[in-house]
Structures are given as C-alpha cells and as structure tokens.
Design an enzyme around this catalytic site. Structure first.
Site, PDB file in Angstrom:
ATOM      1  N   ASN A  81       0.797  -1.224   0.000  1.00  0.00           N
ATOM      2  CA  ASN A  81       0.000   0.000   0.000  1.00  0.00           C
ATOM      3  C   ASN A  81       0.833   1.279   0.000  1.00  0.00           C
ATOM      4  OD1 ASN A  81      -2.430   1.791   0.807  1.00  0.00           O
ATOM      5  ND2 ASN A  81      -1.033   2.018   2.549  1.00  0.00           N
ATOM      6  N   SER A 133      -4.002   2.799  -8.468  1.00  0.00           N
ATOM      7  CA  SER A 133      -4.728   4.068  -8.393  1.00  0.00           C
ATOM      8  C   SER A 133      -5.518   4.288  -9.670  1.00  0.00           C
ATOM      9  CB  SER A 133      -3.738   5.229  -8.206  1.00  0.00           C
ATOM     10  OG  SER A 133      -4.364   6.482  -8.392  1.00  0.00           O
ATOM     11  N   TYR A 146       3.888   9.387 -10.786  1.00  0.00           N
ATOM     12  CA  TYR A 146       2.902   8.633 -10.012  1.00  0.00           C
ATOM     13  C   TYR A 146       2.091   7.706 -10.912  1.00  0.00           C
ATOM     14  CZ  TYR A 146      -0.767   7.797  -6.525  1.00  0.00           C
ATOM     15  OH  TYR A 146      -1.649   7.203  -5.638  1.00  0.00           O
ATOM     16  N   ALA A 148       2.920   6.444 -13.813  1.00  0.00           N
ATOM     17  CA  ALA A 148       3.771   5.352 -14.302  1.00  0.00           C
ATOM     18  C   ALA A 148       3.981   4.293 -13.223  1.00  0.00           C
ATOM     19  CB  ALA A 148       5.109   5.906 -14.777  1.00  0.00           C
ATOM     20  N   SER A 149       4.196   4.738 -11.989  1.00  0.00           N
ATOM     21  CA  SER A 149       4.413   3.779 -10.898  1.00  0.00           C
ATOM     22  C   SER A 149       3.161   2.952 -10.630  1.00  0.00           C
ATOM     23  CB  SER A 149       4.858   4.506  -9.625  1.00  0.00           C
ATOM     24  OG  SER A 149       3.808   5.280  -9.068  1.00  0.00           O
ATOM     25  N   LYS A 150       2.000   3.582 -10.661  1.00  0.00           N
ATOM     26  CA  LYS A 150       0.757   2.866 -10.366  1.00  0.00           C
ATOM     27  C   LYS A 150       0.309   1.982 -11.537  1.00  0.00           C
ATOM     28  CE  LYS A 150       0.171   4.235  -6.157  1.00  0.00           C
ATOM     29  NZ  LYS A 150       0.225   3.275  -5.017  1.00  0.00           N
TER      30      LYS A 150
END
Length: 240
Positions: A81, A133, A146, A148-150
């Site tokens: 998380n 997300s 953000y 790209a990471s999610k």
C-alpha cells in the site's frame, strides 16, 4: 467478524490513511497484522504491531520478513500500500522527483513481494493485494511519475498472478485501484480542485478510507478464492 482468523498479514504504509484503516479492519477480522512504514507507527489496537523500516532497502526488508516469519510462523496476506506523490508537469519534473516516487511506489512492491513469496510458497497459499490508483488506469496531468508507478503495479499484478500459480500454489495476486478518498493527503488539496473531482465522479463525492479497505479485505479473505490477476476499481465512477 472472523474472516481472517489465524491469518498473518503485512501491510505497508500502515502508519496512516488507507493503510492504517486496512490494518485496523484486518485486526477486527481476526488477523495478526504487522504495519510496516518508514514513519514511526503507534497502535493501541489489539492485533496490530508497528514496525519501522525503509521499504526501498532490500536488506531492511529481508530482516523484517525474517522477523515476521520467526515470530508468527508464516505470512498469509501482503498488502503493498505504501506510496508517495511528487507532482509536476514533465518539463518541471526532476530526476530526483521521478526516482523518489518510483522507489517508494514500485521498488518497495518488488522488494516486499520477493521476500514474502518464499513463505507463501512453503504454505502453497497466500493473497497479495497491490494498491494501484485511478491515476494508474487513466493517467493524470502533472503526475507522470505517479501514474507510471501505479500503472507498473498493475503490470506486476497480472504478471505475478501467472508466475505464482504455475506449480499449483494457491497464491493469488490482485490490485485495488482507489479513486480520491478523504485522507490526510487530501487535506492539503484546494477545495476548488476537490469540487472538480466530485463533479467528475458518478457518485459525486470522495471515498472513505474504509470503502477502499473493504475491497482489500474481500481480496484477502476466502470469499475471493477464485479471483486472481484482477484490478478492482474503487473510485465512485471517477473518470479523469
């Protein structure tokens, strides 16, 4: 109230927000919960233990997982998380901003899962829930790192669901993609922006942390035993 009775669960980013809500809900359902965070963690709730560590350090995570397995004997549930934001339009985004978000949001998921997996393989079962997300699904202006990471978390989820079941183990991997919820992080967002988000959401409101946590609980318990490799969107019908 005992859907996770006798289960051992690790939840990253457990110091506050959605992570804290997940920890408390899991404990209410009978689990032994270890809340992992880089920040100090204080819980006065039975069933939840706080542990401070750098999620981006493979060495610290290896030590942490060894501690949990020695103390509790196993790890049944892992909730990845933990996450941060460092927003900017791409022309203003620095390499440090990109790296920081990728390390916390994506590398930590790799680190935890890699080190928890042997315990789950030994027990031939487990549930891993990765928190993505709505931004990872649809993108968002000013959040290249953000998003790209999610989105990467979704790719990991689908890949691991295939990898971790190849030899017949009942290790399930799913993702929850929340929309905007009433957490400490949202308290700094201007009201004008919040109103715009509500207008783009079919239910015309922000979510509550427990509404995200309930979806995570469902994927953690036996009620979802035939679900793997899926992304559950919990966003009130938001389309960015």
């Amino acid at each position: 109230m005992n859907r996770l009775k006798d289960k051992v669960a690790v939840v990253t980013g457990g110091a506050r927000g959605i992570g804290r809500c997940i920890c408390e809900l899991f404990a209410d359902e009978g689990a032994k919960v270890i809340a992992l965070d880089i920040s100090d963690i204080f819980y006065d709730k039975d069933g939840v233990e706080g542990y401070k560590a750098d999620l981006c350090s493979a060495n610290e995570i290896e030590i942490f997982v060894d501690y949990v397995v020695k103390r509790y004997g196993k790890i049944d549930v892992l909730v990845n998380n933990a996450g941060i934001t460092k927003d900017a339009l791409i022309e203003n985004m620095t390499e440090d901003m990109w790296d920081a978000v990728m390390n916390v949001n994506l590398k930590s998921v790799f680190n935890l899962t890699k080190h928890v997996l042997p315990s789950m393989k030994e027990n031939r079962s487990g549930s891993i829930i990765n928190i993505s997300s709505v931004v990872g699904e649809y993108g968002n202006v000013g959040q290249s790192n953000y998003a790209a990471s999610k989105a990467g978390i979704i790719g990991l989820t689908k890949t691991w669901a295939k990898e971790f079941s190849r030899k017949g183990e009942a290790i399930r991997v799913n993702a929850v993609a929340p929309g905007y919820a009433n957490t400490e992080m949202m308290a700094t967002v201007p009201e004008k922006v919040l109103e715009s988000i509500r207008e783009k959401t079919m239910l015309k409101r922000l979510g509550e942390p427990v509404e995200i946590a309930n979806a995570v609980l469902f994927l953690a318990c036996s009620e979802s035993s035939y679900i793997t490799g899926q992304v559950i969107s919990v966003n009130g019908g938001l389309r960015l």
